[in-house]
Motif scaffolding. Sequence first.
Motif, short mmCIF file in Angstrom:
data_model
loop_
_atom_site.label_atom_id
_atom_site.label_comp_id
_atom_site.label_asym_id
_atom_site.label_seq_id
_atom_site.Cartn_x
_atom_site.Cartn_y
_atom_site.Cartn_z
N ASP A 231 -8.02 8.13 -4.63
CA ASP A 231 -7.40 6.80 -4.65
C ASP A 231 -6.32 6.69 -3.59
O ASP A 231 -6.16 5.64 -2.95
CB ASP A 231 -6.80 6.51 -6.03
N ASP B 141 -9.93 -4.51 1.17
CA ASP B 141 -9.73 -3.06 1.12
C ASP B 141 -8.63 -2.69 0.14
O ASP B 141 -8.75 -1.73 -0.64
CB ASP B 141 -9.38 -2.52 2.51
N TYR C 270 -9.78 -3.49 -3.44
CA TYR C 270 -10.80 -2.52 -3.84
C TYR C 270 -10.15 -1.18 -4.20
O TYR C 270 -10.49 -0.57 -5.23
CB TYR C 270 -11.80 -2.32 -2.70
N ALA C 271 -9.21 -0.74 -3.38
CA ALA C 271 -8.51 0.52 -3.69
C ALA C 271 -7.79 0.40 -5.03
O ALA C 271 -7.81 1.35 -5.84
CB ALA C 271 -7.52 0.84 -2.57
N CYS C 272 -7.16 -0.74 -5.28
CA CYS C 272 -6.49 -0.96 -6.56
C CYS C 272 -7.50 -0.95 -7.71
O CYS C 272 -7.24 -0.38 -8.78
CB CYS C 272 -5.73 -2.28 -6.54
N ALA D 79 -6.52 1.31 3.29
CA ALA D 79 -6.17 -0.10 3.22
C ALA D 79 -4.93 -0.39 4.06
O ALA D 79 -4.85 -1.42 4.74
CB ALA D 79 -5.94 -0.51 1.77
N GLU E 124 -6.29 8.18 -0.77
CA GLU E 124 -6.97 8.00 0.52
C GLU E 124 -7.44 6.56 0.71
O GLU E 124 -7.37 6.01 1.81
CB GLU E 124 -8.16 8.95 0.62
N ARG E 125 -7.91 5.94 -0.38
CA ARG E 125 -8.35 4.54 -0.27
C ARG E 125 -7.16 3.63 0.02
O ARG E 125 -7.26 2.69 0.81
CB ARG E 125 -9.06 4.12 -1.56
N LEU E 126 -6.03 3.91 -0.61
CA LEU E 126 -4.83 3.11 -0.34
C LEU E 126 -4.35 3.32 1.09
O LEU E 126 -3.93 2.37 1.76
CB LEU E 126 -3.72 3.48 -1.33
N ALA F 1 0.84 -1.20 0.00
CA ALA F 1 0.00 0.00 0.00
C ALA F 1 0.87 1.25 0.00
O ALA F 1 0.60 2.23 -0.72
CB ALA F 1 -0.94 0.00 1.20
N SER G 165 -8.78 2.62 -8.52
CA SER G 165 -7.74 3.40 -9.18
C SER G 165 -7.50 2.92 -10.60
O SER G 165 -7.27 3.72 -11.51
CB SER G 165 -6.44 3.35 -8.38
#
Length: 463
Positions: free
Chosen positions: A179, A237, A240-242, A186, A181-183, A125, A245
């Motif tokens: 993206d 998580d 999903y982040a990947c 995770a 923030e999502r990483l 991450a 993006s």
Amino acid sequence: MALWSGRFTEGADAFTQRFGASLPVDQKMYAQDIAGSKAHGAMLAAQGIIGEEDAAAIACGLDGILADIEAGALAFDVQESEDVHMAIEAELTARIGDAGARLHTGRSRNDQVATDMRLYAKQRATDLMAANVALREALIAQAEEHFDVILPGYTHLQHAQPVLFSHHLLAYVWMLTRDFERLAAARAAADRSPLGAAALAGTTYPLDRHATAAALGFAAPIPNSLDAVSDRDFLLDLIYACSVSCLHLSRLCEEIILWSTAEFGFITLSDAYSTGSSIMPQKKNPDFAELIRGKSGRVVGDLMALMMTLKSLPLAYNKDLQEDKEGAMDAADTLEDCYVCAAGMIATMTVHPEAMMAQAQKGYLAATDVADYLAKKGLPFRRAHEVVGRLVLRCEQQGCDLEDLALADFQAESDLFEADIASCLNLEAIVAARTTYGGTGHAAVREQLTEVKASLAADHTRL
């Protein structure tokens, strides 16, 4: 010899050994496995469960194994070891004897593999967050270099209103900011230690799970041993982040592909990010943009695969969870490669402002501003919309654009039109007038650039 050989009278045959092995995939986690084992061994000694001499031998032996793996002097065989955990433990015991055999005291492969995966997910991450930042930097650099360039904005892939090219690029920067923030989320989700949960119920040994969590850089140990060994939400998580993006990169690459066609001609890709044809000598294909667009499907597939694996698993550990690694690793590796490729492609592309402006002058992009002109003079907007629709129809019938109409043509549709309507037909003025926060006007985009660079600087500090 299998770790459970005392219970069995026969070993696995060659096929089932290969079928059940995860070593080809999980050997990527050798560094994480060694780090977890060193922390566990040191804790066992601190708690008086094993002797200090054994702990020192374990640490030294593991350091030697790590050095040999990284030097290419040590490789593992799937016929000898089912997974990287068994392979390293077997090698350690071969090197240091009984001290190596004591390492697994109070630990199961269930908490061991979960620990390794969490360490791996945290690291990947972080790597992805760094690559995300680099792509945002490339987009911002192009936005600043071509700040005043105007291109047609689209809805339904039809000409809609003129916008600044910088504004268009910054839309992708904001997507990538989310993206990031999502990483980061995770990474935070993986930041809990399962080590010491053992198989599923904890252990009778006086382990200090807080000590191993701290030694491995985790925020805290997971409070429930069943959850500790069976949870893979953190991998969902991450994938999903990947996936999200990759969808954003696919959208960006779709536009790059369109922009590089002869029909658009908005950009020219560097030769380093293009390929030719085996039969057509003139071709310059945006293959790498197409590959990024295509690879997004793989990553979304990785997410779906893990969700289906997890959907009906009872507590606690099940062998199904061996299938958690390949997809997560593939998603992270694929996204990182796509980030690097996209950043290079964006940084090296040539922008053609004249082609963008030429297209912006087609398709009646001033129509909304002409309607606003009438609305500001008191005509209800819906009526103004109808008036301008008739003007556009007139243009289509005459084969011209709005700016080619005479003042009399405008006044034939509404006596509210005056000579100053000409100012509503100038594309630069139309763009500049969009001064509301988040709009495409020069002042608004300069404000946006300030914000996006501040966000980028803040994200640098989080790596």
